[in-house]
Enzyme design. Structure first.
Site, short mmCIF file in Angstrom:
data_model
loop_
_atom_site.label_atom_id
_atom_site.label_comp_id
_atom_site.label_asym_id
_atom_site.label_seq_id
_atom_site.Cartn_x
_atom_site.Cartn_y
_atom_site.Cartn_z
N HIS A 4 0.84 -1.21 0.00
CA HIS A 4 0.00 0.00 0.00
C HIS A 4 0.87 1.26 0.00
CE1 HIS A 4 -3.40 -2.59 0.78
NE2 HIS A 4 -4.22 -1.57 0.88
N HIS A 34 0.89 -3.68 9.15
CA HIS A 34 2.33 -3.62 8.91
C HIS A 34 3.04 -3.01 10.11
CE1 HIS A 34 2.41 -4.82 4.69
NE2 HIS A 34 1.35 -4.06 4.50
#
Length: 357
Positions: free
Chosen positions: A213, A266
């Site tokens: 992303h 993450h």
């Protein structure tokens, strides 16, 4: 020696033929020097190469699988709760593709309507139909953005499968069958374990490094910002609009990146690496792969897109041995020399009509 000469005489024409094969030229000149034919075969080959590489770069790592890594029992960085994505992968792809396409469309439309109204732009033809120059520019520069976009995805997918770093919510979705961390040394490294959670969630929980992303969102934001600087920043008489637009794009990209931390998808280091890789690929794409910072003056727009630039000092010598100076300003002009001034001295730039892509 004679055999070598015979072989050379046969091979040389073949090499010349291959080097000038029509399927390698995206734009082919016609009898009219202002009209260029779009080679549909070359377009198809380029699309096949680009998106074929993208498909292969995704399929192969998927077939090979993700690295199975262990963990330390007292590692609190993988004990966060599982949360749904604020920005899904589909939304991310759509947003970034639309961002690049809309940016190119707006900038090129503005240039043609407000800046290049007096420029005699080249005309393009697809088979027996004429293509609008705006349409050709949109596809050209959007296609440029897709080069780095595909390379970004390929690098990210391969890295995730090879590294196999565990996401912050790994233990929450893994649901260990026998929690061996309950007893014994809390700092033990566990490699032999079994997950009872949903297999698809467990598989995704092994793909933390690095953040896709972050890499994709920053790539598209920085590419759009650099494209605006190259195509609009040098001709727009405003010092505020361009920086504000560029900053807004980068802010949105960073917002998407930071959401990966708050969503427990993450680690912060994954996001940081993704941000830097996205920025690097965007800059590399603009400067080296597509060179969008060259030939952005209004005078340069009379040259067709997708053709290799001609050296500024180049001259064309025809069979008569005389130097011809083609008309690059307007069909009615008698002069084909683009004059510029630098330091009070005029200089001549001879730009012959290119014949190959």
């Amino acid at each position: 020696m004679s055999m070598t000469r015979k072989l050379s005489s046969r091979v040389a024409p073949v090499i010349r033929k291959i080097s000038t094969m029509s399927f390698l030229k995206v734009m082919e000149p016609s009898l009219d020097p202002k009209v260029f034919n779009v080679n549909e075969v070359a377009v198809g080959v380029n699309l096949l190469l680009l998106y074929g590489f993208a498909a292969i770069s995704v399929i192969i790592p998927t077939l090979l699988g993700v690295s199975q890594r262990g963990f330390f029992c007292d590692d609190d960085s993988i004990r966060y709760e599982y949360r749904t994505d604020t920005i899904t992968a589909v939304q991310l792809m759509l947003y970034n593709l639309v961002l690049n396409a809309v940016t190119v469309l707006f900038v090129e439309y503005y240039r043609m309507q407000k800046i290049e109204s007096s420029i005699n732009n080249p005309r393009y033809r697809w088979r027996n139909s004429h293509l609008h120059a705006l349409f050709v520019r949109l596809l050209t520069y959007f296609g440029y953005s897709q080069i780095g976009f595909v390379m970004n995805i390929a690098l990210n997918v391969a890295t995730k499968h090879v590294v196999g770093r565990l996401r912050p919510h790994f233990l929450d979705v893994c649901k260990l069958a026998n929690d061996t961390c309950v007893t014994g040394d809390s700092h033990r490294y566990i490699i032999d374990y079994e997950c009872t959670g949903a297999p698809e969630l467990v598989l995704e929980a092994r793909k933390s490094f690095y953040s896709g992303h972050s890499a994709v969102s920053l790539y598209c934001a920085v590419w759009s910002a650099l494209y605006i600087q190259a195509r609009l920043g040098t001709v727009l008489n405003n010092r505020i609009v361009v920086p504000i637009t560029q900053t807004a794009m980068i802010m949105v990209g960073l917002g998407i990146s930071f959401s990966r931390i708050t969503d427990n998808k993450h680690h912060w280091s994954d996001v940081l690496v993704g941000v830097f890789i996205g920025i690097f690929i965007a800059a590399y794409t603009c400067v080296f792969w597509t060179d969008i910072f060259s030939n952005n003056s209004t005078e340069a727009e009379v040259q067709p897109l997708l053709l290799s630039p001609t050296p500024r000092t180049a001259r064309v010598e025809w069979s008569t041995g005389e130097v011809e100076r083609p008309n690059l300003v307007s069909p009615s002009s008698d002069s084909s020399v683009v004059s510029g001034s630098g330091g009070g001295q005029e200089s001549e730039v001879l730009l012959p009509v290119p014949t190959s892509a």
